[in-house]
Scaffold this active site. Sequence first.
Site, PDB file in Angstrom:
ATOM      1  N   ASP A   1      40.534  26.634  13.956  1.00  0.00           N
ATOM      2  CA  ASP A   1      39.749  25.460  14.352  1.00  0.00           C
ATOM      3  C   ASP A   1      40.588  24.388  15.044  1.00  0.00           C
ATOM      4  O   ASP A   1      40.239  23.211  15.033  1.00  0.00           O
ATOM      5  CB  ASP A   1      39.024  24.861  13.136  1.00  0.00           C
TER       6      ASP A   1
ATOM      7  N   LYS B   1      41.822  26.821  20.065  1.00  0.00           N
ATOM      8  CA  LYS B   1      42.438  27.819  20.948  1.00  0.00           C
ATOM      9  C   LYS B   1      41.413  28.447  21.895  1.00  0.00           C
ATOM     10  O   LYS B   1      41.617  28.493  23.110  1.00  0.00           O
ATOM     11  CB  LYS B   1      43.113  28.919  20.101  1.00  0.00           C
ATOM     12  N   THR B   2      40.314  28.927  21.333  1.00  0.00           N
ATOM     13  CA  THR B   2      39.303  29.615  22.152  1.00  0.00           C
ATOM     14  C   THR B   2      38.626  28.650  23.117  1.00  0.00           C
ATOM     15  O   THR B   2      38.350  28.996  24.273  1.00  0.00           O
ATOM     16  CB  THR B   2      38.263  30.287  21.233  1.00  0.00           C
TER      17      THR B   2
ATOM     18  N   HIS C   1      42.635  32.210  11.566  1.00  0.00           N
ATOM     19  CA  HIS C   1      42.411  32.248  10.120  1.00  0.00           C
ATOM     20  C   HIS C   1      43.414  33.175   9.455  1.00  0.00           C
ATOM     21  O   HIS C   1      43.718  34.255   9.966  1.00  0.00           O
ATOM     22  CB  HIS C   1      40.983  32.721   9.832  1.00  0.00           C
TER      23      HIS C   1
END
Length: 627
Positions: free
Chosen positions: A13, A16-17, A64
């Site tokens: 969170d 990055k994406t 994660h």
Amino acid sequence: MKNVILGTAGHIDHGKTTLIKALTGRDTDSLKEEKQRGISINLGFTYFDLPSKKRVGIVDVPGHEKFIKNMLAGACGIDIVLLVVAADEGVMPQTAEHLDILNYLGVKKGIIVLTKCDLVDEEFIELVKDEVREKTKGLFIENAPIVEVDSISRRGLDELIKKIDELSEDIEEKKIDSPARMSIDRVFSLKGFGTIVTGTLIEGQISVDDEMTIYPSEKKVKVRNIQVHGCDVKEAYAGQRTAINLSNIKVGEIQRGDVIAATGSVEESMMIDVNISLVEHCKKSLKHWDRIRIFHGTKQILCRIVPLNEDEIHYGESGYAQLRLEEKMVAKKGDRFIIRSYSPMDTIGGGVIIDTAPKKHKIYDESVIEALKIKEKGELKDIIEEYLKLNLSNYITLKDLISYTGEKEEYIKEGLYTLISENKVFCVNKYYLHISHYNKLKDKTIDILTKYHKQYRLRKGILKEELRSRVDNNLKVKDMDVILNKMVEDKQIKVKDNLVSNYEFEVVFNQKQLSIKKEIENAVRKNQLSCLVTKDDICNKNKFYEEVLEALIGDTVQKLDDKYYVDKDLYENIKQNLIDYLKKNKQITVAEFRDIIKSNRKTSIAILEHFDRNRITKRIEDKRILY
């Protein structure tokens, strides 16, 4: 043109994406679950073009901790990492773990990207920068540029792209001339195409229609089609994200972690020698037979560790070790890997593979440690020599050396040529022996001959085939001939009439034996060709006469077969007359030969069959010609 792979790293969170989507316009989260939960679970792949026209492949990894194995699979082959840190949170646990992983995998270039900068003030951003600098001390990224961005407002993206472009100029060239190898990170099928695998091509190049092998299953496949960044190409090169359409294999026969490589270019291992380093902050040491997880390429394998120079490898320290694997690994010397503890699964270190085909080692063996140091830092020829030293009972081929070293054939040949010229390696046809292996065979040969001469003082030597079987039955006749020729050249042995003896050995007769010798020679000469004499005719089953007869064969007596003997001078005269006749007349019958030697048919046939066996003549129907 250089091929560049850009990878992300950082805590869950931290954006990055979202950052990759802002750079490329494409969302790398493709799974329904990823979109529902708003987190990356699997690896994401895309690309974009830099201002310098270079096309950069992108690997977006999940942040994660539960999906760290997916992150590890994607980290393979990264050239430049974007270490993503959210400005509103700072460095978090997965930030540190991702950094450890990238450091051990040998990533050398990176950019620290502070995301979500619009959510905090400048003073807070400066505090986060200080924290990042503190946490990256001593790592490859400690002096990396820090770029402030916000993916929503697009703040700082132009500067980030500029920095990526600058760093891409200094990327090391990949090993394009090595045999092709790619760790597979995805396997799927498309209707009308069949099986497709993807990954980052580690080294070499792959072309359409190439015959390749999937390891460790060793299934042979053919390359039907290749795509790089969504475009069909005829060839893919090291450093490119590559999708390969394969024939002759089903999706269920391949999995993530498998390797596609040039056939015979890699070795499968169940045991590897390594140099391991452990992180200090985990406070985890490794003792003998601890069970750990090794992550290599895109594969995870359980194994046991055997420290070699200490009882224990302490956290924050390095050491040589042997890993005993629980399943096959396909690797090469110099490959990097990550170590995670068995339970709980924490990243505790990493290392470099030194040897993929070692023998089992014992702890505190100084010779093993010295050999590992040579393999770790030595030139290719030193690595070849050490490998041959460790295989003194085996006959190593060029193919074996290519598989072991992973180097190109021409480089290995150069190394072998140097070692041969330095008298460190001996070539036996297609085999390569360390000089100590050759010396062992040579010493054994001399020892066998010495004992043979002591037992059979009147025999000129041992038959070559008998000697070969005693020295090493695994040697082929033509290979033993090379060794014997070398020993003849060095004046260590003599070879005559298929008999081998020590160089200094000579048959010496005592007075009684000299008397017997004269009797035998007279008996053989007496009958000439009117009637061939047998061993019983000559020796009358007297063992002393039989010993002397054996010693005379090849000198004054010629043995025709297991039964008949003739005078040696007479035999040579007959042989030369026959050769002269055949050179002039091309062929001869038994009757014609009988008339020439003025003997009977039985004697003529016995002599001609001897010539046939010794490849002086060749029988064609009822005639003989020169062989």
